[in-house]
Design an enzyme around this catalytic site. Structure first.
Site, mmCIF file in Angstrom:
data_model
loop_
_atom_site.group_PDB
_atom_site.id
_atom_site.type_symbol
_atom_site.label_atom_id
_atom_site.label_comp_id
_atom_site.label_asym_id
_atom_site.label_seq_id
_atom_site.Cartn_x
_atom_site.Cartn_y
_atom_site.Cartn_z
ATOM 1 N N HIS A 231 0.831 -1.206 0.000
ATOM 2 C CA HIS A 231 0.000 0.000 0.000
ATOM 3 C C HIS A 231 0.864 1.254 0.000
ATOM 4 O O HIS A 231 0.456 2.299 -0.517
ATOM 5 C CB HIS A 231 -0.916 0.022 1.232
ATOM 6 C CG HIS A 231 -1.998 -1.004 1.199
ATOM 7 N ND1 HIS A 231 -1.805 -2.312 1.597
ATOM 8 C CD2 HIS A 231 -3.296 -0.919 0.802
ATOM 9 C CE1 HIS A 231 -2.929 -2.986 1.459
ATOM 10 N NE2 HIS A 231 -3.845 -2.173 0.972
ATOM 11 N N ASP A 303 -4.745 -5.761 -7.893
ATOM 12 C CA ASP A 303 -5.020 -5.118 -6.622
ATOM 13 C C ASP A 303 -5.278 -3.638 -6.929
ATOM 14 O O ASP A 303 -5.125 -3.180 -8.073
ATOM 15 C CB ASP A 303 -3.844 -5.315 -5.668
ATOM 16 C CG ASP A 303 -4.260 -5.258 -4.201
ATOM 17 O OD1 ASP A 303 -5.341 -4.725 -3.900
ATOM 18 O OD2 ASP A 303 -3.492 -5.761 -3.349
#
Length: 563
Positions: A231, A303
């Site tokens: 992330h 993702d």
């Protein structure tokens, strides 16, 4: 502001494939812009299809979630329960949002969320809660794993959600992993593979079942050996191809054998497979392992394209084109949906991508939708929501499954099982809500001290322990928090019976001298209820460590006590 262009609205009624026309004919009926739209899954702002939200105006140029769907005609949407997107309140509200978005879409939408259970749970109570993958790994039951997924699928589908970005198929081989941890079933490839396949079966059940959702095995080629979070960075996995085949590939092989509808890519580098430095999401050599060596012909989805791991090397608008070139089918959460669609359309018109390449991905996406019966266009109802979400038999299944996961790692002082129920227990340590919930279940006092307790908090906990006939100290990340270790040591010095509990990663248990240790792998209420039953002797612990625990006092994979 999103790009001004949008998908051209179709003429006539929404296309619905039948046996005569088939999905291939539907692809041929779509314009190029509509085809490209089918490859994107977008976030939205707001809880109602007709709710005007400034976030939608800022990001998409229209006010409501339904208008976003009508304007861009994406293939899917994703729901979140955070302040950034705020799509989830109650089960009935989620169902109404789903129905409204489907009504706004010419082609049925995949409606997705991340309902992994445990640490990553988007829809909370009254939806049935489970303790998560590593707890299931401790329970060692494929039957329980399949049942948990089937319950979640049935409840999600009642709310109009037809794709779950679960199960997490990563093998957590690195105890320092900051982003996977208890989201993984195990550090053992065989156990992770067995439970991945079981949950795929549970989520998907049979084709066209109105109780099934598309499962999504993630994060290919395997995020379990990273020490960084994709992330916020671009992690590197230094496995050889042979190591990858032995450790990371088995759960994905098992998911494919079980017929998984979709597989999500990881934003990680694997230099041994692709020395270019590209993240797996944008790497043809990595995705060729999935398409070629593993023989997967289902949907490959990225993702989130908002994550730093995929944004470091290229402009945001280029990332979708590069992902399609690598072999991806669906593009999750592009930074700017309008610009992303425009860029892919331009790539086709310039010859950088062929329309045949786009058609292959669109066909896979439509096939997945057809497998889940989405073309029947049957909306959910409030009655179905009320009778399904949090049903008594689902809650009973969650309790029974969770009771089989709590692990007794150490019981050197013979504190457990208790000879009698404590009359003045103290629950202290990590987690305000967690300590208070457990104290309520035990009929005791809560004194939360946080993740890094100060000396004054440690002293207060030690004083309170002097008036307790049992002390339960909860830890989370203790192996990296000296202050939590100091808290446990001070509580032990009081001479009171102390039960230490690792409520997330079990690696905590190797880092203090506490003679009594339990591991729950989760701090959600269903896990705490089972923990209370173990402490009071109502349930005997039967879980076994699904990972090896390194440290000053190591424990092997499979260790677990009973009484």
């Amino acid at each position: 502001m999103a790009a001004a262009s949008a998908v051209t609205a179709p003429v006539g009624p929404p296309p619905v494939p039948d046996q005569a026309r088939g999905l291939t004919a539907l692809v041929a009926d779509l314009t190029l812009e509509q085809k490209v739209g089918q490859l994107f899954v977008t976030y939205l702002h707001g809880q109602s299809p007709d709710e005007a939200h400034p976030g939608n105006v800022r990001d998409f140029g229209v006010a409501t979630p339904a208008e976003v769907v009508a304007k861009y005609q994406p293939g899917g949407v994703i729901y979140f329960n955070n302040a950034s997107y705020d799509n989830i309140d109650t089960p009935r509200q989620v169902a109404n949002l789903s129905n409204g978005l489907q009504a706004a879409s010419p082609v049925p939408l995949t409606v997705a969320t991340d309902q992994e259970a445990g640490l990553v749970t988007r829809i909370g109570p009254p939806a049935t809660q489970f303790p998560g993958n590593m707890a299931l790994g401790a329970g060692r039951s494929a039957r329980d794993a399949e049942r948990a997924a089937a319950v979640s699928a049935r409840e999600l589908r009642a709310m109009g959600v037809n794709q779950d970005f679960a199960p997490d198929a990563d093998v957590n081989s690195n105890p320092a992993n900051p982003v996977i941890g208890v989201r993984s079933y195990s550090g053992d490839p065989a156990l992770a593979a067995e439970l991945t396949a079981a949950q795929v079966r549970g989520y998907q059940q049979t084709p066209l079942s109105p109780r099934s959702v598309s499962a999504t095995a993630k994060h290919f080629p395997g995020h379990g050996d990273t020490a960084e979070d994709s992330h916020t960075s671009l992690p590197t996995v230094d496995r050889t191809a042979e190591q990858w085949r032995a450790v990371d590939a088995p759960p994905f092989r098992a998911a494919i054998a079980a017929g998984v509808d979709s597989i999500m890519t990881a934003h990680i580098r694997m230099p041994a497979i692709d020395p270019s430095g590209e993240p797996a999401t944008l790497s043809k050599p990595v995705l060729d392992l999935l398409r070629g060596e593993l023989g997967y012909d289902g949907v490959v989805i990225t993702d989130s394209l908002h994550m730093a791991g995929v944004r470091q090397l290229h402009p945001d608008a280029e990332v979708p084109v590069l992902a399609l070139k690598a072999g991806v089918d669906q593009l999750l959460m592009p930074v700017n949906l309008g610009e992303a669609i425009d860029r892919v359309v331009a790539a086709v018109r310039s010859g950088e991508l062929t329309e045949q390449r786009i058609d292959r991905s669109v066909l896979r996406v439509l096939r997945m939708k057809s497998l889940r019966g989405l073309f029947s266009r049957v909306p959910t109802t409030p009655e179905r929501v009320d009778s399904t979400v949090g049903a008594a038999e689902h809650l009973a299944a969650a309790r029974a499954i969770t009771d089989r996961t709590t692990t007794a790692v150490r019981n050197d002082a013979g504190v457990l099982p208790l000879a009698s129920r404590p009359t003045a227990p103290l629950v202290t340590g990590w987690g305000d809500a967690t300590t208070r919930t457990l104290a309520g279940l035990l009929g005791g006092t809560a004194l939360p001290t946080g993740s890094a307790p100060a000396e004054a908090q440690i002293s207060a906990a030690a004083r309170a322990a002097g008036n307790a006939d049992l002390v339960v100290v909860l830890t989370n990340g203790l192996s990296r928090q000296p202050a939590q270790q100091a808290l446990v040591a001070r509580l032990l010095a009081t001479g009171r019976p102390v039960v230490a509990v690792a409520v997330q990663n079990p690696y905590d248990v190797a880092h203090t001298a506490a003679p009594t240790w339990l591991a729950t792998y989760s701090y959600n209420p269903v896990a705490l209820e089972s923990l209370a039953r173990v402490i009071t002797g109502e349930v005997r612990p039967s879980g076994r460590l699904p990972v090896a625990v390194p440290g000053p006092t190591p424990y092997p994979f499979g260790h677990g006590l009973g009484w």
